[in-house]
Design a protein around this motif. Structure first.
Motif, PDB file in Angstrom:
ATOM      1  N   VAL A  83      -4.738  22.609   0.183  1.00 19.51           N
ATOM      2  CA  VAL A  83      -3.435  22.233  -0.383  1.00 19.51           C
ATOM      3  C   VAL A  83      -3.468  20.745  -0.722  1.00 19.51           C
ATOM      4  N   THR A  84      -2.903  20.391  -1.887  1.00 21.07           N
ATOM      5  CA  THR A  84      -2.798  18.996  -2.290  1.00 21.07           C
ATOM      6  C   THR A  84      -1.346  18.682  -2.617  1.00 21.07           C
ATOM      7  N   PHE A  85      -0.859  17.562  -2.067  1.00 19.79           N
ATOM      8  CA  PHE A  85       0.476  17.069  -2.374  1.00 19.79           C
ATOM      9  C   PHE A  85       0.317  15.796  -3.198  1.00 19.79           C
ATOM     10  N   ASP A  86       0.834  15.808  -4.419  1.00 17.49           N
ATOM     11  CA  ASP A  86       0.770  14.649  -5.304  1.00 17.49           C
ATOM     12  C   ASP A  86       2.027  13.814  -5.076  1.00 17.49           C
ATOM     13  N   LEU A  87       1.845  12.584  -4.632  1.00 13.43           N
ATOM     14  CA  LEU A  87       2.964  11.696  -4.326  1.00 13.43           C
ATOM     15  C   LEU A  87       2.998  10.522  -5.298  1.00 13.43           C
ATOM     16  N   SER A  88       2.530  10.716  -6.529  1.00 11.48           N
ATOM     17  CA  SER A  88       2.390   9.613  -7.466  1.00 11.48           C
ATOM     18  C   SER A  88       3.681   9.250  -8.193  1.00 11.48           C
ATOM     19  N   SER A  89       4.746   9.977  -7.962  1.00 15.12           N
ATOM     20  CA  SER A  89       6.016   9.660  -8.606  1.00 15.12           C
ATOM     21  C   SER A  89       6.482   8.267  -8.173  1.00 15.12           C
ATOM     22  N   PRO A  90       6.979   7.461  -9.114  1.00 11.93           N
ATOM     23  CA  PRO A  90       7.490   6.140  -8.730  1.00 11.93           C
ATOM     24  C   PRO A  90       8.797   6.242  -7.944  1.00 11.93           C
ATOM     25  N   LYS A  91       9.390   7.423  -7.955  1.00 13.31           N
ATOM     26  CA  LYS A  91      10.618   7.650  -7.197  1.00 13.31           C
ATOM     27  C   LYS A  91      10.261   8.059  -5.777  1.00 13.31           C
ATOM     28  N   LEU A  92      11.243   8.316  -4.980  1.00 10.56           N
ATOM     29  CA  LEU A  92      11.066   8.719  -3.588  1.00 10.56           C
ATOM     30  C   LEU A  92      10.475  10.123  -3.506  1.00 10.56           C
ATOM     31  N   ASN A  93       9.475  10.305  -2.663  1.00  8.99           N
ATOM     32  CA  ASN A  93       8.907  11.627  -2.393  1.00  8.99           C
ATOM     33  C   ASN A  93       9.422  12.091  -1.041  1.00  8.99           C
ATOM     34  N   VAL A  94       9.922  13.314  -0.980  1.00 16.49           N
ATOM     35  CA  VAL A  94      10.525  13.849   0.241  1.00 16.49           C
ATOM     36  C   VAL A  94       9.929  15.224   0.529  1.00 16.49           C
ATOM     37  N   LEU A 139      -6.510  11.344   2.660  1.00 19.57           N
ATOM     38  CA  LEU A 139      -5.320  10.606   2.253  1.00 19.57           C
ATOM     39  C   LEU A 139      -5.758   9.610   1.191  1.00 19.57           C
ATOM     40  N   PHE A 140      -4.971   9.476   0.139  1.00 19.66           N
ATOM     41  CA  PHE A 140      -5.270   8.544  -0.944  1.00 19.66           C
ATOM     42  C   PHE A 140      -4.175   7.492  -1.006  1.00 19.66           C
ATOM     43  N   PHE A 141      -4.566   6.223  -0.963  1.00 16.73           N
ATOM     44  CA  PHE A 141      -3.627   5.105  -1.001  1.00 16.73           C
ATOM     45  C   PHE A 141      -3.935   4.223  -2.199  1.00 16.73           C
ATOM     46  N   GLU A 142      -2.902   3.551  -2.703  1.00 17.91           N
ATOM     47  CA  GLU A 142      -3.095   2.576  -3.771  1.00 17.91           C
ATOM     48  C   GLU A 142      -2.437   1.272  -3.363  1.00 17.91           C
ATOM     49  N   ASN A 143      -3.159   0.157  -3.552  1.00 13.97           N
ATOM     50  CA  ASN A 143      -2.573  -1.144  -3.226  1.00 13.97           C
ATOM     51  C   ASN A 143      -1.923  -1.756  -4.465  1.00 13.97           C
ATOM     52  N   ASP A 144      -1.343  -2.948  -4.307  1.00 13.96           N
ATOM     53  CA  ASP A 144      -0.629  -3.612  -5.404  1.00 13.96           C
ATOM     54  C   ASP A 144      -1.539  -3.978  -6.571  1.00 13.96           C
ATOM     55  N   ARG A 145      -2.841  -4.090  -6.336  1.00  7.73           N
ATOM     56  CA  ARG A 145      -3.792  -4.439  -7.391  1.00  7.73           C
ATOM     57  C   ARG A 145      -4.314  -3.209  -8.131  1.00  7.73           C
ATOM     58  N   MET A 168       0.860  -1.173   0.000  1.00  7.49           N
ATOM     59  CA  MET A 168       0.000   0.000   0.000  1.00  7.49           C
ATOM     60  C   MET A 168       0.900   1.228   0.000  1.00  7.49           C
ATOM     61  N   LYS A 169       0.622   2.144  -0.919  1.00  5.61           N
ATOM     62  CA  LYS A 169       1.432   3.352  -1.039  1.00  5.61           C
ATOM     63  C   LYS A 169       0.550   4.586  -0.931  1.00  5.61           C
ATOM     64  N   LEU A 170       1.013   5.553  -0.155  1.00  3.35           N
ATOM     65  CA  LEU A 170       0.334   6.841  -0.055  1.00  3.35           C
ATOM     66  C   LEU A 170       0.595   7.604  -1.352  1.00  3.35           C
ATOM     67  N   LYS A 171      -0.482   7.963  -2.076  1.00  8.13           N
ATOM     68  CA  LYS A 171      -0.351   8.587  -3.388  1.00  8.13           C
ATOM     69  C   LYS A 171      -0.658  10.086  -3.405  1.00  8.13           C
ATOM     70  N   LYS A 172      -1.513  10.521  -2.475  1.00 15.26           N
ATOM     71  CA  LYS A 172      -1.900  11.937  -2.483  1.00 15.26           C
ATOM     72  C   LYS A 172      -2.358  12.344  -1.091  1.00 15.26           C
ATOM     73  N   ILE A 173      -2.045  13.572  -0.727  1.00 17.96           N
ATOM     74  CA  ILE A 173      -2.493  14.178   0.527  1.00 17.96           C
ATOM     75  C   ILE A 173      -3.277  15.428   0.150  1.00 17.96           C
ATOM     76  N   LYS A 174      -4.522  15.491   0.598  1.00 17.41           N
ATOM     77  CA  LYS A 174      -5.372  16.654   0.295  1.00 17.41           C
ATOM     78  C   LYS A 174      -5.804  17.267   1.624  1.00 17.41           C
ATOM     79  N   ILE A 175      -5.286  18.454   1.916  1.00 15.14           N
ATOM     80  CA  ILE A 175      -5.583  19.124   3.182  1.00 15.14           C
ATOM     81  C   ILE A 175      -6.634  20.200   2.937  1.00 15.14           C
TER      82      ILE A 175
END
Length: 123
Positions: A17-28, A77-83, A1-8
């Protein structure tokens, strides 16, 4: 399970404010002192586990309220699983209304589901 987006919606110093964390690389998250890094961490904890309000004392939760004292407090919070399934956890608190932990709505692929569906998935 990966956190993909944060919407405050409203939390601490952040509003709409929205933080897009959809990059396959590391988000910092980085920045100077008082940039909001700890506020984002507190937001994630409180969306998942309920809001800590001043009347509750806890070492786990920090006391964050919208600086502008606007309502509602919270977001998603938006999460995506392996499926490829998308979970959205939305927790909102409107002063004087509802539970002190806020109202949690869980969606799986945009359909409302019991919160246990998400929490069983992350076990």
């Amino acid at each position: 399970m990966k956190l993909k987006k944060i919407k405050i919606v409203n939390f601490g110093q952040f509003s709409n404010v929205t933080f897009d964390l959809s990059s396959p690389k590391l988000n910092v998250f980085y920045g100077t002192n008082e940039a909001g890094k700890s506020t984002v961490v507190a937001f994630i904890k409180q969306i998942m586990f309920g809001f800590h309000l001043k009347k509750q004392s806890s070492a786990f939760f920090e006391d964050y309220m919208p600086l502008a004292r606007v309502s509602p407090m919270g977001g998603s919070l938006f999460f995506e699983n392996d499926r490829g399934d998308c979970f959205e956890l939305e927790r909102l608190y409107a002063g004087g209304k509802g539970l002190k932990g806020g109202t949690l709505t869980v969606k799986l692929n945009e359909q409302i589901v019991p919160e246990s569906v998400f929490f069983e998935e992350i076990k």
